[in-house]
Design a protein around this motif. Sequence first.
Motif, mmCIF file in Angstrom:
data_model
loop_
_atom_site.group_PDB
_atom_site.id
_atom_site.type_symbol
_atom_site.label_atom_id
_atom_site.label_comp_id
_atom_site.label_asym_id
_atom_site.label_seq_id
_atom_site.Cartn_x
_atom_site.Cartn_y
_atom_site.Cartn_z
ATOM 1 N N GLY A 91 32.450 -29.660 -36.218
ATOM 2 C CA GLY A 91 30.995 -29.530 -36.160
ATOM 3 C C GLY A 91 30.485 -29.480 -34.741
ATOM 4 N N GLY A 92 31.335 -29.075 -33.820
ATOM 5 C CA GLY A 92 31.004 -29.102 -32.401
ATOM 6 C C GLY A 92 29.846 -28.214 -31.997
ATOM 7 N N PHE A 93 29.406 -27.346 -32.908
ATOM 8 C CA PHE A 93 28.259 -26.510 -32.566
ATOM 9 C C PHE A 93 26.994 -27.346 -32.382
ATOM 10 N N VAL A 94 27.038 -28.657 -32.727
ATOM 11 C CA VAL A 94 25.873 -29.510 -32.470
ATOM 12 C C VAL A 94 25.637 -29.677 -30.972
ATOM 13 N N GLY A 95 26.613 -29.291 -30.156
ATOM 14 C CA GLY A 95 26.373 -29.281 -28.720
ATOM 15 C C GLY A 95 25.211 -28.386 -28.344
ATOM 16 N N VAL A 96 25.029 -27.288 -29.087
ATOM 17 C CA VAL A 96 23.887 -26.408 -28.842
ATOM 18 C C VAL A 96 22.590 -27.125 -29.177
ATOM 19 N N ASP A 97 22.592 -27.918 -30.266
ATOM 20 C CA ASP A 97 21.400 -28.673 -30.625
ATOM 21 C C ASP A 97 21.027 -29.658 -29.523
ATOM 22 N N LEU A 98 22.045 -30.303 -28.939
ATOM 23 C CA LEU A 98 21.800 -31.211 -27.815
ATOM 24 C C LEU A 98 21.218 -30.445 -26.627
ATOM 25 N N PHE A 99 21.761 -29.277 -26.339
ATOM 26 C CA PHE A 99 21.222 -28.446 -25.255
ATOM 27 C C PHE A 99 19.747 -28.139 -25.495
ATOM 28 N N PHE A 100 19.392 -27.779 -26.730
ATOM 29 C CA PHE A 100 18.006 -27.428 -27.040
ATOM 30 C C PHE A 100 17.070 -28.617 -26.779
ATOM 31 N N VAL A 101 17.424 -29.784 -27.322
ATOM 32 C CA VAL A 101 16.558 -30.956 -27.145
ATOM 33 C C VAL A 101 16.456 -31.318 -25.669
ATOM 34 N N LEU A 102 17.580 -31.288 -24.964
ATOM 35 C CA LEU A 102 17.587 -31.626 -23.539
ATOM 36 C C LEU A 102 16.771 -30.618 -22.736
ATOM 37 N N SER A 103 16.859 -29.346 -23.078
ATOM 38 C CA SER A 103 16.083 -28.323 -22.367
ATOM 39 C C SER A 103 14.590 -28.548 -22.557
ATOM 40 N N GLY A 104 14.187 -28.831 -23.805
ATOM 41 C CA GLY A 104 12.776 -29.101 -24.050
ATOM 42 C C GLY A 104 12.289 -30.313 -23.281
ATOM 43 N N PHE A 105 13.123 -31.340 -23.222
ATOM 44 C CA PHE A 105 12.763 -32.563 -22.501
ATOM 45 C C PHE A 105 12.608 -32.299 -21.008
ATOM 46 N N LEU A 106 13.561 -31.622 -20.423
ATOM 47 C CA LEU A 106 13.562 -31.416 -18.972
ATOM 48 C C LEU A 106 12.477 -30.451 -18.525
#
Length: 670
Positions: free
Chosen positions: A32-47
């Motif tokens: 399920g490693g594609f959740v790394g993209v989900d982390l990227f999305f949330v982190l991008s929105g935050f930053l």
Amino acid sequence: MSWSYRPALDGLRTIAVYLVLLFHTGLPVAGGGFVGVDLFFVLSGFLVSNVILSEIDRTGTLRIGKFYSRRVRRLLPAAVAVVVATCAVFVLISSVTRRLPLIGDAQAALLYVANWRFLAQSSDYFATDVEESPFLHFWSLAIEEQFYFVFPILLLLLTKATRRWGWALLAALGALFALSLGSQLYWAQVDTNHAYYGTDARLYQLLAGVLLTVALRTWHVQVRRRTAELLAVGGLVLLLVLGSGLPPLSPSWRGIGAMVASVLLIAGLSLRDDGVLARGLARPVPVFLGRISYGTYLWHWPVILVLEEVLVVSPKIVAVLAVGVATGLAAASYEVLEMPIRKNGFLDRFQWNTAVTGVAVSALVAVTLVPWALQLDRKPALAALDSASGVAGVATGKPTRLPADVDWAKVEDDIGDEGSCSAADVARCTVVDGSGPHVLLVGDSQAQMLVPMFESIAEKHDLRLSLNVQAGCPWQEGLANKKSSEKEAQKCEDGRVGWYDEVLPELDPDVVVLVSRPRDEPQWARTIVRRDGREQPLEQMTAETSRETLAKVEKVADDTVLVERMIMPETFDPDECLTSASEPSACAVPVPLGTSPTDALYIAAAAEDPALHTVDLNPAFCPGAPVCQPVVGGEIVWRDDHHVTAQYAVSRRDQVWKLLEKTGVFGAAG
């Protein structure tokens, strides 16, 4: 909370990128490693929202040109370099027929619309498998860029409009978040591909990061170190569990869970930077790997595809090599290309000009260099001939020659025509209105490839021709193809279920010709199912649904013709073989031995019923039997591993007509 640089968040990027990389290598531990993209999305929105709000707090406004300039200088140089390098490498290792579909993929990547490109392809039966595209991973970057294009202006307007009411900004962003989350949940039920690739269905993850930023800045949350640590560690554990693939969740719910995990993780790291996890992620190695994570992400997927192309090794070996190569390329790109452009003081003077120039260069590469490179008709220098494991080396009889200047793009697109109608518009089914017998052609993509040929036959012999032809859709009313996309499956259901009862009597054909790809191999047992949900062995399922549909056809038509299995390569792509082999004869296909289960079913049914007939069209399409040449009469025979080109079929119309006449149905019809 006042915003300042937090090195632990760079370290967090390291976790995200290597989760994705390990997932793409096929390691079971990262299912399920594609959740790394989900982390990227949330982190991008935050930053990005922190950067924007910090500037607004400091200056009262946002310099949009400067923001776009920074984004372009940060993202475009590396992306253009990766696309150009990938095109060059694939020219070396792939045939032109494999590269042609990649032109649109590369262009979409450079123009940041890749997610919509791959979404459209997921509903196209004839599209190349998107997982074979070295530009597939650009779908997530496209969503981010679309977000970056609109969001700064939106956030600036919302900030000004809600300046007196701090809660109003949260409410407005929360409403957008709810709309996007609702879109995700809706599309997860209707079209899972849209739920995965659609910008509207993915924005909730970026907006979750934005909401976290606004909440922390608005409420000035203060927590104890232990509380922050629990949030961060809990989020990380949840993310890694989801990334392992162990929980049996759909991609949609896995993504929602990853969003929650990412918010907890980022919140914990942002509230306190003195926890054990925060200090660990802030160490030099994870920080450096996080800083180059954008480049690692860009490089990792084409690197994996190339490694799998030239090496036959386990996923573990691919993973080790991919980590090393992608990270090395990313580090080089970061130092040599990305940082010099990002830190160039001269470019700071030309904010809008820099942004526009960067986009223009990307577009220019997309429309000039990409098609020129990927259309180069040259033999692969590094890849082994794929057909060597299939049919190369068989005795081929009379030698063939490849025509000069073959338009391979035209060959790849030569799929024939679909056609159908509903009870409300029966006339749409008829494509040739002759005065002779009324022939109805029904079937899937193998019927589709024959439509122009049947049209030519109908015009020449004054037949009336009607169609109910749709790619991926068996002629048996009771069968469904799970391999089809949601859109294709719905179209198939509309064109089959009830059609034989409602539309067929209105058409009232004399002869019905049924054509479908035989689905006898064991792998089809997982994708061909009964529409009524009953579980049966594949052979029994095919036999029962065939008899059920034939009974409905025979109530209306005088005669029914069942087309037997047509000889196809099946195990290799003949066009790729032709563009790679030294002689076309190396790509010949031997006539298979024995009778397939589907053909046996047809022959047995025809023996019992005088209104049923079978026809073998292979003598027309394979004149050199027992070996079928890939080039006949100057025409390319196959467009892929299980379709002939429509043009070749048209060239064989006279031979096909003679075979159809031998069934005896056309003289008696009408």
